[in-house]
Structures are given as structure tokens and as C-alpha cells.
Design a protein around this motif. Structure first.
Motif, PDB file in Angstrom:
ATOM      1  N   GLU A 296       8.043  -5.481   5.614  1.00 26.72           N
ATOM      2  CA  GLU A 296       8.385  -4.289   6.410  1.00 26.72           C
ATOM      3  C   GLU A 296       9.291  -4.667   7.586  1.00 26.72           C
ATOM      4  O   GLU A 296      10.245  -3.942   7.913  1.00 26.72           O
ATOM      5  CB  GLU A 296       7.102  -3.618   6.900  1.00 26.72           C
ATOM      6  CG  GLU A 296       6.362  -2.882   5.799  1.00 26.72           C
ATOM      7  CD  GLU A 296       4.961  -2.444   6.194  1.00 26.72           C
ATOM      8  OE1 GLU A 296       4.467  -1.460   5.612  1.00 26.72           O
ATOM      9  OE2 GLU A 296       4.351  -3.088   7.076  1.00 26.72           O
TER      10      GLU A 296
ATOM     11  N   ASN B 211       0.804  -1.220   0.000  1.00 32.06           N
ATOM     12  CA  ASN B 211       0.000   0.000   0.000  1.00 32.06           C
ATOM     13  C   ASN B 211       0.841   1.275   0.000  1.00 32.06           C
ATOM     14  O   ASN B 211       2.077   1.246  -0.029  1.00 32.06           O
ATOM     15  CB  ASN B 211      -0.997  -0.011   1.166  1.00 32.06           C
ATOM     16  CG  ASN B 211      -0.300   0.080   2.523  1.00 32.06           C
ATOM     17  OD1 ASN B 211       0.886   0.389   2.634  1.00 32.06           O
ATOM     18  ND2 ASN B 211      -1.054  -0.184   3.584  1.00 32.06           N
ATOM     19  N   ASN B 212       0.132   2.419   0.048  1.00 33.82           N
ATOM     20  CA  ASN B 212       0.816   3.720  -0.016  1.00 33.82           C
ATOM     21  C   ASN B 212       1.777   3.932   1.146  1.00 33.82           C
ATOM     22  O   ASN B 212       2.840   4.537   0.979  1.00 33.82           O
ATOM     23  CB  ASN B 212      -0.212   4.851  -0.041  1.00 33.82           C
ATOM     24  CG  ASN B 212      -0.786   5.079  -1.429  1.00 33.82           C
ATOM     25  OD1 ASN B 212      -0.130   4.807  -2.439  1.00 33.82           O
ATOM     26  ND2 ASN B 212      -2.016   5.563  -1.488  1.00 33.82           N
ATOM     27  N   THR B 213       1.404   3.446   2.318  1.00 31.57           N
ATOM     28  CA  THR B 213       2.277   3.608   3.485  1.00 31.57           C
ATOM     29  C   THR B 213       3.629   2.953   3.232  1.00 31.57           C
ATOM     30  O   THR B 213       4.683   3.533   3.522  1.00 31.57           O
ATOM     31  CB  THR B 213       1.616   3.000   4.738  1.00 31.57           C
ATOM     32  OG1 THR B 213       0.351   3.635   4.964  1.00 31.57           O
ATOM     33  CG2 THR B 213       2.508   3.182   5.957  1.00 31.57           C
ATOM     34  N   TYR B 214       3.589   1.751   2.675  1.00 27.16           N
ATOM     35  CA  TYR B 214       4.853   1.081   2.346  1.00 27.16           C
ATOM     36  C   TYR B 214       5.614   1.877   1.282  1.00 27.16           C
ATOM     37  O   TYR B 214       6.836   2.071   1.399  1.00 27.16           O
ATOM     38  CB  TYR B 214       4.617  -0.340   1.844  1.00 27.16           C
ATOM     39  CG  TYR B 214       5.899  -0.983   1.368  1.00 27.16           C
ATOM     40  CD1 TYR B 214       6.774  -1.572   2.270  1.00 27.16           C
ATOM     41  CD2 TYR B 214       6.270  -0.945   0.027  1.00 27.16           C
ATOM     42  CE1 TYR B 214       7.984  -2.116   1.856  1.00 27.16           C
ATOM     43  CE2 TYR B 214       7.469  -1.489  -0.409  1.00 27.16           C
ATOM     44  CZ  TYR B 214       8.319  -2.064   0.510  1.00 27.16           C
ATOM     45  OH  TYR B 214       9.522  -2.583   0.097  1.00 27.16           O
TER      46      TYR B 214
ATOM     47  N   ASP C 279       5.009  11.447  -2.721  1.00 25.50           N
ATOM     48  CA  ASP C 279       4.308  10.872  -1.578  1.00 25.50           C
ATOM     49  C   ASP C 279       2.811  11.191  -1.548  1.00 25.50           C
ATOM     50  O   ASP C 279       2.145  10.963  -0.542  1.00 25.50           O
ATOM     51  CB  ASP C 279       4.932  11.336  -0.246  1.00 25.50           C
ATOM     52  CG  ASP C 279       6.347  10.822  -0.054  1.00 25.50           C
ATOM     53  OD1 ASP C 279       6.783   9.959  -0.849  1.00 25.50           O
ATOM     54  OD2 ASP C 279       7.032  11.285   0.882  1.00 25.50           O
TER      55      ASP C 279
ATOM     56  N   ALA D 149      -6.777   7.483   2.583  1.00 27.09           N
ATOM     57  CA  ALA D 149      -6.266   8.621   3.353  1.00 27.09           C
ATOM     58  C   ALA D 149      -7.179   9.839   3.192  1.00 27.09           C
ATOM     59  O   ALA D 149      -7.169  10.744   4.034  1.00 27.09           O
ATOM     60  CB  ALA D 149      -4.844   8.967   2.909  1.00 27.09           C
TER      61      ALA D 149
ATOM     62  N   ASP E  98      -8.183   6.574  -2.562  1.00 29.97           N
ATOM     63  CA  ASP E  98      -7.149   6.587  -1.520  1.00 29.97           C
ATOM     64  C   ASP E  98      -7.843   6.772  -0.168  1.00 29.97           C
ATOM     65  O   ASP E  98      -8.455   7.815   0.091  1.00 29.97           O
ATOM     66  CB  ASP E  98      -6.168   7.735  -1.782  1.00 29.97           C
ATOM     67  CG  ASP E  98      -5.015   7.771  -0.774  1.00 29.97           C
ATOM     68  OD1 ASP E  98      -5.014   6.946   0.173  1.00 29.97           O
ATOM     69  OD2 ASP E  98      -4.115   8.621  -0.935  1.00 29.97           O
TER      70      ASP E  98
ATOM     71  N   ASN F  30       7.187   4.911   3.050  1.00 30.19           N
ATOM     72  CA  ASN F  30       8.234   4.562   4.024  1.00 30.19           C
ATOM     73  C   ASN F  30       9.457   3.930   3.358  1.00 30.19           C
ATOM     74  O   ASN F  30      10.590   4.150   3.791  1.00 30.19           O
ATOM     75  CB  ASN F  30       7.677   3.602   5.082  1.00 30.19           C
ATOM     76  CG  ASN F  30       6.712   4.284   6.027  1.00 30.19           C
ATOM     77  OD1 ASN F  30       6.716   5.514   6.159  1.00 30.19           O
ATOM     78  ND2 ASN F  30       5.855   3.518   6.676  1.00 30.19           N
TER      79      ASN F  30
ATOM     80  N   ALA G 131       2.036  -1.608  10.561  1.00 31.89           N
ATOM     81  CA  ALA G 131       0.707  -1.286  11.098  1.00 31.89           C
ATOM     82  C   ALA G 131       0.166  -2.496  11.849  1.00 31.89           C
ATOM     83  O   ALA G 131       0.245  -3.618  11.347  1.00 31.89           O
ATOM     84  CB  ALA G 131      -0.236  -0.904   9.968  1.00 31.89           C
TER      85      ALA G 131
END
Length: 514
Positions: free
Chosen positions: A430, A298-301, A315, A364, A362, A304, A438
Motif C-alpha cells: 500500500e 484484504n477487502n480494504t486493499y 466493492d 465489516a 466479512d 482502494n 491501516a
């Protein structure tokens, strides 16, 4: 029909196999592959054979549990074709690859085999000489073993080129697929069932999903609205399918699932009464393209791990921006451009609309979009206001994107397993890369009920309840199933948290201690 329960528990279908009359029986719980294998067995061919059915008019009939019922006097004509190395479809090709892959261990040990053969050859020569065999016989043995060496070397050479050959064959198969991608004859039962939120998306093979998508675009009048060449529509769907990765969750079946739910909501809420055909086309196309080339992380990965996508899009919704880019890359190909026949201004609106909707997926942005939608509802929603209508469309695609729990349990629950598998893959990576994890993705912390309860209670139910204020029919058809799903997972959590009953051994030990 109103829902899935109207499908008959058992069906009997009559077949004509080379003039011989046969019949098969299957339940609605069978998959398309099960029916294919059943017919293959009746026809006396292998399960890898290509099977096709035609009705009395010569039209192809889809191999699935909702195929039209026929009679003994009007059987379906069965045609079967065993696969060949060059003409097999994607599934046969996959089977061949799996068989070839099983030989890799042997290939990787070629050098070891050569050394072993050389050792055995020397031993054989010594044995032959000791036993006084003629030189000509020794030479014959040498030639035989030399031939074996040559065969092994040739096999090794072929496997060195395996990736190139498989890729070339894959490309060739995709070119051939268009000619074998048929317009299936859909039963009236399937046509009506396709409009329902209860539609079981697990029964359908990839080619059948392509035909169902094609049917949706025709039935909604989008082919006529945008003057789409039917062959271009086929190519577009094929190219879209090719650009979905084989992820546990974010794959082509998920794309089909989201698009079918949007199709269902269009019919359920009679959206054509408050939107133009152009709007409906934008909604459907955005659903088809909304997760193109999703990498499974996902976007978080992305952010990061500082991936190329995160860097490219600063980002800001890197995945959703990428999905849009891939969608319009496909549409830039004249052979796949379903909007080739619209004028420039219309295409500009279509491009802006599809981009807006895909970016809205998204999560977010969930709070921002929902707050905006709630404001538009007060005091009364204005369908003539472009900003209000755009916000409604964004909420609709969000609903469809995360609508699995609206479906019956037997359809929705497998999706939870798929999603958790994808989450666990990401969290494992991760941990390996030293990135934040998460809790809802950590296999050591999350369970199926804990993963779903909060999401249903605090995201899904409030969102669908808000949409139900505009379309009251949503409350009984979608919100109520969500409440049932919430209660089911809460019961599951409670049962999982209960301590196990003491065993008889523990009871005896307690009495003894006293």
C-alpha cells in the motif's frame, strides 16, 4: 481424553525395517516431519524418501506424535521409496524445484559463459600454436570445448521451458496424489483430541489434514446424510487444498484450523440436538471453503486498489463473494461434487446456506450480525425459527474463523506472527502504491501485544461471552482462555514499554557529572 495434556511426554514405537527390529522415541513436541526423518535415518534412506507404516492388519498408520503405541511383538512394517523424477509426491517435487532453482544464477549467465569460453579457446589455440602442438590436438580441444558449449545451450533450452515443464509435472503429481492420499489409521487418542479446542494444528502434514477432514465428515454422519461417494469426498478435499494459496496466514492450514474448531464446537455444544445433519453439513462445508483462493490482501486493499475482484463485486465483500464463487466452481465439477446425490431443493438450501455463512465472515458485518444475534437471545432463543437459526450459524462460523486465541499459547502465538507477516506485506504494498495504510497493519506502528489486546477485549471476548449465554460450557472452555490471553498480552505490553535499566557506564557518568 479431555485435553492435550493427556498426551504422553515421550513415546516409544517399534518398527520392522526389512526384517530388522528397530525402535524410535519421540516427544509430543515433535512434528510429523521430525518423525519421518527419524524413521528414514533408522531405515538408512534419505530424508526425501517416501515413508509409510502399516500395522499388523495392513492398515496405514499416520506419522505423527499421536500415532497409536505398539509393542515389540507387533512392530509397524516400514516401507520406504526413494523419489524419482516422475513419481515424487508434492513435497519431493518441492525439494527438487528448490535444487533446480539454485542453478538459475548459472543459467542466467549462459551468454557470459559462452563469451568466456570463446576467449579462453582463442588463448588456448594461440598457446598451442606457440608451443608447436599438432593441429590434430588443437582440433580435439576445439571439439571438447564445442561440446561444452552445446551442453550449456541445451541446459539453457531446458530452463526456458522450466515453467511449462514444472507446471505439467505439478498437474501430473496432483493426478497421482489421489492414489497416494491414504485413509490413515487414527488412534483413539487422536479421535478424541480432534474434538477439543486445544487441538494442536501445527503437528499435521497436508495429507494428514486431508484425512482428518475426511474423518470429521464421516464421524458427523455427513457422508451418510448426503449420500457422498467416499472417492468424491477425497477429490473434493484435494481440490479445495489446491485452491488455497500459500499465504502466511490465509492458507489451507487456516482452513483446517477453522473447520476443526467448528467440529469441536459441534461436539462441545451438542449442536446435533438443536440442528439437523443438513445444517451441520452446511456449517462444516462453509468452514472448509470460507477463504478459497484468498490473495493475501484484504477487502480494504481490493477496494482502494480497484482490483478486478472489487470491480466485479461492486466493492461489496469482494473476497467473500470470490470465496463462494470458487467453492461452487469446485462443486460444479461432477468429480468433486459432494452434493451430487441430493435433490434439487436440498441443493438449493445447501447453496444458499453456504453462501450466507461465507459472506458472514466479512468483519465489516461484525456489528450488524452480533446486534441481530443479541436480539434473538431475548427473551428466549427460538431454535425453530429459521432466521434465528441462520443468525446462530453465522455467529458460529465467525467464532471459528477468528478463534486462534482460544487455543493454548503455543498453538495460538505462531498464528499472530503469520497474520502480522501478511499484514506487513499488504501495508508495504500500500505504501508503494500510495494507498491508505491501516495503523494495525503498519510494521512501523504495530507490535504483537498492541495487535492482539484490543481485538481480544473488544471483539473476541464479547462475542464468545454472548454465545456462552446460549451454551454455558463455552465460558470455561473458550472465554476463560481468551481472558488469559488478554492478560498475557497486557503483561507483554507493559514489559515492552518499561525503560531499560541504566548501564554501569551511565551510572558512572552520572556520578562524575554531579
Amino acid at each position: 481424553m479431555g485435553n492435550a495434556s493427556s498426551i504422553e511426554p515421550t513415546k516409544t514405537v517399534f518398527l520392522d525395517i526389512d526384517g530388522k527390529k528397530e525402535k524410535i522415541m519421540f516427544s509430543r513436541h515433535c512434528g510429523s516431519r521430525d518423525i519421518h526423518d527419524l524413521i528414514a535415518h533408522a531405515a538408512g534412506v534419505s530424508r526425501y524418501a517416501e515413508i509409510s507404516l502399516r500395522d499388523s492388519t495392513g492398515a496405514f498408520v499416520s506419522l505423527n506424535p499421536t500415532m497409536p503405541i505398539n509393542t515389540q511383538s507387533s512392530p509397524y512394517k516400514v516401507t520406504s521409496k526413494e523419489p524419482s523424477p516422475t513419481t515424487g509426491d508434492g513435497e519431493v517435487f518441492t525439494q527438487v524445484l528448490s535444487q533446480v532453482a539454485s542453478q538459475f544464477n548459472k543459467v542466467f549467465k549462459v551468454e557470459e559463459m559462452k563469451t568466456d569460453i570463446a576467449t579462453r579457446l582463442s588463448a588456448l589455440e594461440r598457446k598451442m600454436e606457440l608451443e608447436g602442438l599438432k593441429a590434430v590436438e588443437i582440433e580435439k580441444c576445439k571439439r571438447d570445448i564445442s561440446d561444452i558449449k552445446d551442453q550449456i545451450w541445451n541446459a539453457q533450452k531446458k530452463f526456458v521451458d522450466f515453467n511449462r515443464l514444472s507446471r505439467d509435472t505439478h498437474i501430473m503429481n496432483r493426478k497421482q496424489t489421489l492414489s497416494t492420499y491414504r485413509k490413515y489409521t487414527l488412534s483413539q487418542e487422536t479421535i478424541e483430541y480432534l474434538k477439543q479446542p486445544t487441538f494442536d494444528i501445527w503437528h499435521w502434514e497436508p495429507n494428514e489434514m486431508l484425512s482428518l477432514l475426511e474423518h470429521m465428515f464421516h464421524e458427523l454422519g455427513l457422508v451418510a446424510e448426503f449420500n457422498i461417494n467416499p472417492i468424491t469426498l477425497k477429490r473434493f478435499f484435494l481440490c479445495v487444498q489446491e485452491n488455497y494459496r500459500n499465504n502466511p496466514f490465509h492458507n489451507f492450514r487456516h482452513c483446517f484450523c477453522v473447520t476443526q474448531m467448528m467440529y469441536g464446537m459441534i461436539h462441545l455444544c451438542h449442536l446435533w440436538e438443536v440442528m439437523t445433519r443438513e445444517d451441520l453439513g452446511i456449517l462444516m462445508t462453509a468452514c472448509v471453503c470460507h477463504d478459497l483462493d484468498h490473495p493475501g490482501y484484504n477487502n480494504t486493499y481490493q477496494i482502494n486498489a480497484r482490483t478486478e475482484l472489487a470491480i466485479r463485486y461492486n466493492d461489496i465483500s469482494p473476497l467473500e463473494n470470490h470465496h463462494c464463487a470458487v467453492a461452487f466452481k469446485i462443486l460444479s465439477n461432477p468429480e468433486c461434487n459432494i452434493f451430487a446425490n441430493v435433490d434439487k431443493d436440498t441443493f438449493k438450501r445447501i447453496r444458499a446456506g453456504i453462501t450466507m455463512l461465507i459472506l458472514a465472515t466479512d468483519m465489516a458485518r461484525h456489528g450488524e450480525i452480533m446486534d441481530n444475534f443479541k436480539m434473538k437471545l431475548e427473551p428466549e432463543f427460538d431454535y425453530k425459527n429459521k432466521d434465528s437459526l441462520d443468525t446462530l450459524k453465522m455467529v458460529l462460523i465467525k467464532c471459528c474463523d477468528i478463534s486462534n486465541e482460544v487455543r493454548p499459547m503455543e498453538v495460538s502465538e505462531p498464528w499472530v506472527d503469520c497474520l502480522l507477516e501478511e499484514y506487513f506485506n499488504q501495508s508495504d504494498r500500500e505504501k508503494m502504491e500510495g494507498l491508505p495504510v491501516a495503523p494495525f497493519m503498519d510494521r512501523d506502528k504495530v507490535t504483537k501485544p498492541t495487535a492482539q489486546i484490543g481485538f481480544i477485549k473488544f471483539v473476541l471476548i464479547p462475542m464468545f461471552e454472548t454465545v456462552a449465554k446460549l451454551f454455558p460450557v463455552i465460558d470455561s472452555t473458550m472465554v476463560e482462555p481468551l481472558r488469559i490471553a488478554r492478560d498475557r498480552y497486557e503483561d507483554m505490553k507493559e514489559k515492552n514499554s518499561m525503560p531499560p535499566p541504566p548501564s554501569q557506564n551511565n551510572k558512572k557518568k552520572t556520578v562524575t557529572e554531579k
